[in-house]
Motif scaffolding. Structure first.
Motif, PDB file in Angstrom:
ATOM      1  N   ASN A 212       0.824  -1.205   0.000  1.00 45.29           N
ATOM      2  CA  ASN A 212       0.000   0.000   0.000  1.00 45.29           C
ATOM      3  C   ASN A 212       0.862   1.260   0.000  1.00 45.29           C
ATOM      4  O   ASN A 212       0.574   2.222  -0.716  1.00 45.29           O
ATOM      5  CB  ASN A 212      -0.925   0.016   1.222  1.00 45.29           C
ATOM      6  CG  ASN A 212      -2.154  -0.865   1.030  1.00 45.29           C
ATOM      7  OD1 ASN A 212      -2.545  -1.164  -0.100  1.00 45.29           O
ATOM      8  ND2 ASN A 212      -2.739  -1.304   2.124  1.00 45.29           N
TER       9      ASN A 212
ATOM     10  N   ILE B 141      -9.932   4.174  -4.886  1.00 46.56           N
ATOM     11  CA  ILE B 141      -8.614   3.848  -4.345  1.00 46.56           C
ATOM     12  C   ILE B 141      -8.646   4.003  -2.830  1.00 46.56           C
ATOM     13  O   ILE B 141      -7.833   4.709  -2.248  1.00 46.56           O
ATOM     14  CB  ILE B 141      -7.507   4.751  -4.946  1.00 46.56           C
ATOM     15  CG1 ILE B 141      -7.988   6.211  -5.022  1.00 46.56           C
ATOM     16  CG2 ILE B 141      -7.067   4.263  -6.304  1.00 46.56           C
ATOM     17  CD1 ILE B 141      -6.902   7.197  -5.389  1.00 46.56           C
TER      18      ILE B 141
ATOM     19  N   GLU C  19     -11.731   5.851 -10.486  1.00 42.67           N
ATOM     20  CA  GLU C  19     -11.196   4.603  -9.949  1.00 42.67           C
ATOM     21  C   GLU C  19     -11.182   4.661  -8.427  1.00 42.67           C
ATOM     22  O   GLU C  19     -10.563   5.552  -7.862  1.00 42.67           O
ATOM     23  CB  GLU C  19      -9.762   4.415 -10.468  1.00 42.67           C
ATOM     24  CG  GLU C  19      -9.125   3.143  -9.984  1.00 42.67           C
ATOM     25  CD  GLU C  19      -7.605   3.157 -10.200  1.00 42.67           C
ATOM     26  OE1 GLU C  19      -6.974   2.123  -9.968  1.00 42.67           O
ATOM     27  OE2 GLU C  19      -7.060   4.198 -10.595  1.00 42.67           O
TER      28      GLU C  19
ATOM     29  N   LEU D 134      -5.543   3.429  -0.875  1.00 39.19           N
ATOM     30  CA  LEU D 134      -4.552   4.500  -0.974  1.00 39.19           C
ATOM     31  C   LEU D 134      -4.941   5.691  -0.100  1.00 39.19           C
ATOM     32  O   LEU D 134      -4.088   6.335   0.503  1.00 39.19           O
ATOM     33  CB  LEU D 134      -4.383   4.956  -2.423  1.00 39.19           C
ATOM     34  CG  LEU D 134      -3.933   3.907  -3.432  1.00 39.19           C
ATOM     35  CD1 LEU D 134      -3.489   4.576  -4.733  1.00 39.19           C
ATOM     36  CD2 LEU D 134      -2.805   3.064  -2.884  1.00 39.19           C
TER      37      LEU D 134
ATOM     38  N   TRP E  79      -8.304  12.465  -3.718  1.00 38.81           N
ATOM     39  CA  TRP E  79      -8.285  11.015  -3.933  1.00 38.81           C
ATOM     40  C   TRP E  79      -9.579  10.384  -3.437  1.00 38.81           C
ATOM     41  O   TRP E  79     -10.149   9.501  -4.063  1.00 38.81           O
ATOM     42  CB  TRP E  79      -7.098  10.390  -3.182  1.00 38.81           C
ATOM     43  CG  TRP E  79      -5.834  10.409  -3.971  1.00 38.81           C
ATOM     44  CD1 TRP E  79      -5.643  11.007  -5.187  1.00 38.81           C
ATOM     45  CD2 TRP E  79      -4.596   9.810  -3.600  1.00 38.81           C
ATOM     46  NE1 TRP E  79      -4.348  10.823  -5.585  1.00 38.81           N
ATOM     47  CE2 TRP E  79      -3.671  10.094  -4.649  1.00 38.81           C
ATOM     48  CE3 TRP E  79      -4.168   9.067  -2.517  1.00 38.81           C
ATOM     49  CZ2 TRP E  79      -2.357   9.649  -4.614  1.00 38.81           C
ATOM     50  CZ3 TRP E  79      -2.845   8.619  -2.486  1.00 38.81           C
ATOM     51  CH2 TRP E  79      -1.957   8.912  -3.516  1.00 38.81           C
TER      52      TRP E  79
ATOM     53  N   SER F 295       3.700   5.795  -5.518  1.00 33.26           N
ATOM     54  CA  SER F 295       3.930   5.755  -6.962  1.00 33.26           C
ATOM     55  C   SER F 295       2.675   6.082  -7.781  1.00 33.26           C
ATOM     56  O   SER F 295       2.777   6.331  -8.984  1.00 33.26           O
ATOM     57  CB  SER F 295       4.459   4.377  -7.370  1.00 33.26           C
ATOM     58  OG  SER F 295       3.503   3.392  -7.025  1.00 33.26           O
ATOM     59  N   TYR F 296       1.511   6.090  -7.159  1.00 37.14           N
ATOM     60  CA  TYR F 296       0.267   6.322  -7.901  1.00 37.14           C
ATOM     61  C   TYR F 296       0.309   7.673  -8.613  1.00 37.14           C
ATOM     62  O   TYR F 296       0.785   8.674  -8.063  1.00 37.14           O
ATOM     63  CB  TYR F 296      -0.914   6.291  -6.919  1.00 37.14           C
ATOM     64  CG  TYR F 296      -2.276   6.375  -7.578  1.00 37.14           C
ATOM     65  CD1 TYR F 296      -2.829   5.271  -8.215  1.00 37.14           C
ATOM     66  CD2 TYR F 296      -2.996   7.565  -7.559  1.00 37.14           C
ATOM     67  CE1 TYR F 296      -4.072   5.346  -8.814  1.00 37.14           C
ATOM     68  CE2 TYR F 296      -4.240   7.654  -8.153  1.00 37.14           C
ATOM     69  CZ  TYR F 296      -4.772   6.527  -8.786  1.00 37.14           C
ATOM     70  OH  TYR F 296      -6.004   6.604  -9.380  1.00 37.14           O
ATOM     71  N   ASN F 297      -0.172   7.691  -9.842  1.00 32.92           N
ATOM     72  CA  ASN F 297      -0.233   8.950 -10.577  1.00 32.92           C
ATOM     73  C   ASN F 297       1.140   9.630 -10.676  1.00 32.92           C
ATOM     74  O   ASN F 297       1.285  10.822 -10.365  1.00 32.92           O
ATOM     75  CB  ASN F 297      -1.208   9.890  -9.859  1.00 32.92           C
ATOM     76  CG  ASN F 297      -2.264  10.406 -10.818  1.00 32.92           C
ATOM     77  OD1 ASN F 297      -2.070  10.350 -12.030  1.00 32.92           O
ATOM     78  ND2 ASN F 297      -3.368  10.888 -10.272  1.00 32.92           N
ATOM     79  N   ASP F 298       2.143   8.892 -11.076  1.00 35.09           N
ATOM     80  CA  ASP F 298       3.516   9.422 -11.202  1.00 35.09           C
ATOM     81  C   ASP F 298       4.059   9.997  -9.910  1.00 35.09           C
ATOM     82  O   ASP F 298       4.773  11.000  -9.913  1.00 35.09           O
ATOM     83  CB  ASP F 298       3.590  10.504 -12.292  1.00 35.09           C
ATOM     84  CG  ASP F 298       3.179   9.968 -13.651  1.00 35.09           C
ATOM     85  OD1 ASP F 298       3.473   8.782 -13.905  1.00 35.09           O
ATOM     86  OD2 ASP F 298       2.550  10.714 -14.416  1.00 35.09           O
TER      87      ASP F 298
ATOM     88  N   SER G 214     -12.887   8.442  -5.527  1.00 32.40           N
ATOM     89  CA  SER G 214     -13.501   7.136  -5.282  1.00 32.40           C
ATOM     90  C   SER G 214     -15.013   7.168  -5.454  1.00 32.40           C
ATOM     91  O   SER G 214     -15.623   6.169  -5.798  1.00 32.40           O
ATOM     92  CB  SER G 214     -13.182   6.665  -3.858  1.00 32.40           C
ATOM     93  OG  SER G 214     -11.801   6.604  -3.666  1.00 32.40           O
TER      94      SER G 214
ATOM     95  N   ALA H 118       2.290   1.733  -3.305  1.00 31.96           N
ATOM     96  CA  ALA H 118       1.261   2.187  -4.241  1.00 31.96           C
ATOM     97  C   ALA H 118       0.945   3.667  -4.035  1.00 31.96           C
ATOM     98  O   ALA H 118       0.772   4.430  -4.990  1.00 31.96           O
ATOM     99  CB  ALA H 118      -0.002   1.346  -4.072  1.00 31.96           C
ATOM    100  N   VAL H 119       0.878   4.101  -2.757  1.00 35.70           N
ATOM    101  CA  VAL H 119       0.605   5.509  -2.461  1.00 35.70           C
ATOM    102  C   VAL H 119       1.690   6.385  -3.073  1.00 35.70           C
ATOM    103  O   VAL H 119       1.414   7.401  -3.718  1.00 35.70           O
ATOM    104  CB  VAL H 119       0.536   5.749  -0.935  1.00 35.70           C
ATOM    105  CG1 VAL H 119       0.598   7.238  -0.621  1.00 35.70           C
ATOM    106  CG2 VAL H 119      -0.724   5.145  -0.349  1.00 35.70           C
TER     107      VAL H 119
END
Lengths: 300, 310
Positions: free
Chosen positions: A74, A263, A261, A266, A251, A80-83, A255, A77-78
């Motif tokens: 997680n 998330i 999407e 995240l 973010w 790296s999400y959205n560059d 949701s 993912a947080v």
């Protein structure tokens, strides 16, 4: 602030009254434990659920671990999400805190010192205006400030968030009280007789004596800027300048929008990452907050 | 906006402080005061004046901007959406503040008493939520209250029960009250506790000689000493409640149907600007609300302070 040191910080009331021992109350402890449980409940929920995958979020009991331990995944993912926009938001928040809270403390230090140690023309006027401003609710000014800033092209720049954070009337008040008490005028006179310039006197002598008061103001300002939401929400439209608070809520909103999407994992892990640094700073330095508050209340 | 009104409880003493009376008047002080005042004028005075200016004009698609005098103010006075918001925050205030003050007071007295084990631990734990951003606090509680994967859903699933989610329109105000109680109880507790620490030891010694018990000490020494801090806590709470924005605005993402765009006056002003492009009217709403807040905050302070302290 000297008042605190007269008593040992945790000396029980009864010890003050001269009675040697007192029985601790189990009932009182129980009630306080209940309150502490209420305080810790959402934080526990946050920690537990940031270890879950989005799928097991929906299929498990909220206050216990379930499924694979996904905390590390997680966090990755947080970040790296959205560059890696979260890292950008973290950096922005740090920028706003360093420049905003640091600047607010410096301006309050200079101004509070001036009010305490100099008799300058208009001092009384400054005093009254600043004091009156203490009761103007900050949020009431946010919309008008946005309108003004957009007229002069400041919106959607970091300055729109930083400039209003620089004014901390309570900080000014606290430094002024603190300087009146802890910076002896005779010391300043002596330095002047030695031919020192005023700013040199301030930065070499007064600054050191003011340090505990400055730390208190700095901590108040750090929490205020780290947690700021309304002002940046209004001022910024470009996500690349968002602080963590505005970004996280975006973010979350994503949701629940149609076609967005979801998330949730995240949002939850990101929330955890957003409070860990501030709570760490805060717990580490909490004694200063407390003595600062005492300084304010003693003077009444 | 934290702790602001401590200052107002004693504005007189410092102006005439002896340290400054001795020194002669000179402009040197301005070298120190100027940076603060420059930014102050720019981010505080200028926006107020600008919004006063905006509030007496109106911009229409056809006809452009024209002077309308007090028309916007009359519109606010007769605006049911504005007054619905005002009524809602008054209800909110009446529910949230007593619970928070009683909790904070009880916790402060408990921690200050010698009868509590691990009092330092409780002091830190209860104060901790103050450092949590409103956005994160609202997201946490919002998820917990939610019926998708929150605790309410868990309980309903487990017991096959039908507890209503606190995020429905009839209960959402209580959900917000809970978030603010959670966030600010510790902050108020610390103000109360700090004040209790300043009570002179001699008072306790005297009470002890008189054979006073704990309740008598609380009623006759501690509560009167807390009066000033209670007024401060109330003034903060007025400002906090009247300017309510963060929690309802974030919750709107989780409970879009329970929270309208004019849920609080502050949200109303925000939405008038950012969804409605009604800048002039939005400035008027913000101004009226700011003035209302100041009037109530000052009244609380005036009537809460003893006559001899005014």
């Amino acid at each position: 602030m000297g008042v605190l040191s007269r008593y040992r910080a945790d000396s029980p009331v009864i010890a003050r009254a001269g009675v040697p021992r007192v029985n601790k109350s189990v009932a009182l402890f129980g009630v306080m434990l209940f309150i502490a449980g209420y305080i810790v409940l959402p934080l526990t929920w946050l920690v537990v659920n940031s270890t879950k995958t989005q799928k097991s979020l929906f299929s498990s009991f909220g206050l216990w671990f379930s499924g694979e331990f996904a905390l590390i995944d997680n966090i990755q993912a947080v970040l790296s999400y959205n560059d890696g926009v979260f890292v950008r938001w973290l950096g922005n928040t740090a920028l706003y805190v360093v420049v905003g809270a640091g600047g607010a403390t410096l301006l309050a230090a200079l101004g509070g010192y001036a009010l305490a140690k100099f008799n300058f023309p208009g001092r009384r006027g400054v005093f009254i205006v600043v004091l009156a401003s203490l009761s103007i609710p900050g949020t009431a000014l946010a919309v008008p400030t946005f309108l003004l800033f957009s007229q002069i092209g400041l919106t959607n720049t970091p300055w729109a968030v930083i400039l209003p954070s620089l004014i901390n009337p309570f900080g000014l008040y606290l430094i002024w009280i603190y300087a009146s008490e802890s910076v002896p005028t005779s010391l300043l006179e002596a330095a002047r007789l030695d031919g020192a310039r005023e700013f040199r006197i301030f930065f070499t002598i007064a600054f050191r004596l003011l340090t505990p008061g400055l730390i208190t103001v700095l901590l108040f300002s750090i929490v205020a800027t780290w947690n700021n939401y309304f002002l940046p929400l209004i001022m910024l439209s470009d996500p690349q300048w968002y602080p963590l608070t505005v970004g996280l809520n975006q973010w979350n909103a994503q949701s629940s929008t149609v076609g967005g999407e979801p998330i949730y994992n995240l949002v939850i892990t990101g929330s955890l990452l957003a409070i860990v640094p501030i709570i760490a700073i805060f717990l580490y330095l909490q004694r200063y907050w407390q003595s600062g508050l005492v300084a304010g209340s003693v003077k009444q | 906006m934290t702790l602001t009104n401590t200052a107002e409880t004693q504005p007189h003493t410092a102006v005439a402080s002896p340290t400054t009376r001795r020194s002669r008047r000179s402009w040197v002080g301005w070298a120190f005061m100027a940076p603060f005042m420059t930014v102050f004028v720019f981010v505080l005075l200028a926006p107020i004046l600008y919004s006063v200016y905006l509030s007496v004009y109106d911009t229409k698609l056809i006809g452009g901007t024209q002077f309308v005098g007090i028309d916007n103010y009359i519109r606010v006075m007769n605006d049911p959406q504005f007054w619905e918001g005002v009524q809602r925050i008054l209800t909110f205030f009446a529910i949230q503040v007593p619970i928070m003050i009683v909790l904070a007071l009880g916790a402060a007295l408990a921690i200050d008493s010698a009868r509590l084990r691990a009092s330092g631990f409780f002091r830190i734990i209860i104060f901790m939520p103050y450092a949590v951003p409103a956005v994160v606090a609202t997201l946490m509680w919002g998820f917990i209250f939610g019926d998708r994967f929150g605790l309410v859903a868990n309980i309903n699933d487990f017991f096959n029960a039908d507890i209503p989610s606190p995020l429905t329109s009839s209960l959402v105000l209580l959900a917000i009250a809970n978030i603010q109680v959670w966030t600010f109880t510790g902050y108020n507790m610390l103000i109360f506790y700090s004040t209790l620490r300043t009570i002179p030891e001699e008072l306790y010694e005297a009470a002890d000689l008189d054979g006073a018990n704990q309740w008598w000490i609380i009623r006759s020494i501690k509560l009167p000493a807390l009066r000033g801090s209670m007024v401060i806590a109330l003034v903060f709470s007025v400002i906090g409640s009247f300017q309510l924005f963060n929690e309802p605005n974030v919750l709107k993402g989780l409970a879009p149907n329970a929270i309208s765009s004019y849920f609080t006056p502050n949200m109303y002003a925000y939405n008038l600007s950012f969804s409605g492009q009604q800048y002039n009217y939005s400035a008027t709403v913000a101004l009226v609300m700011g003035v209302l807040t100041m009037i109530v905050a000052y009244s609380v302070q005036h009537f809460g302070t003893r006559k001899d302290e005014r």
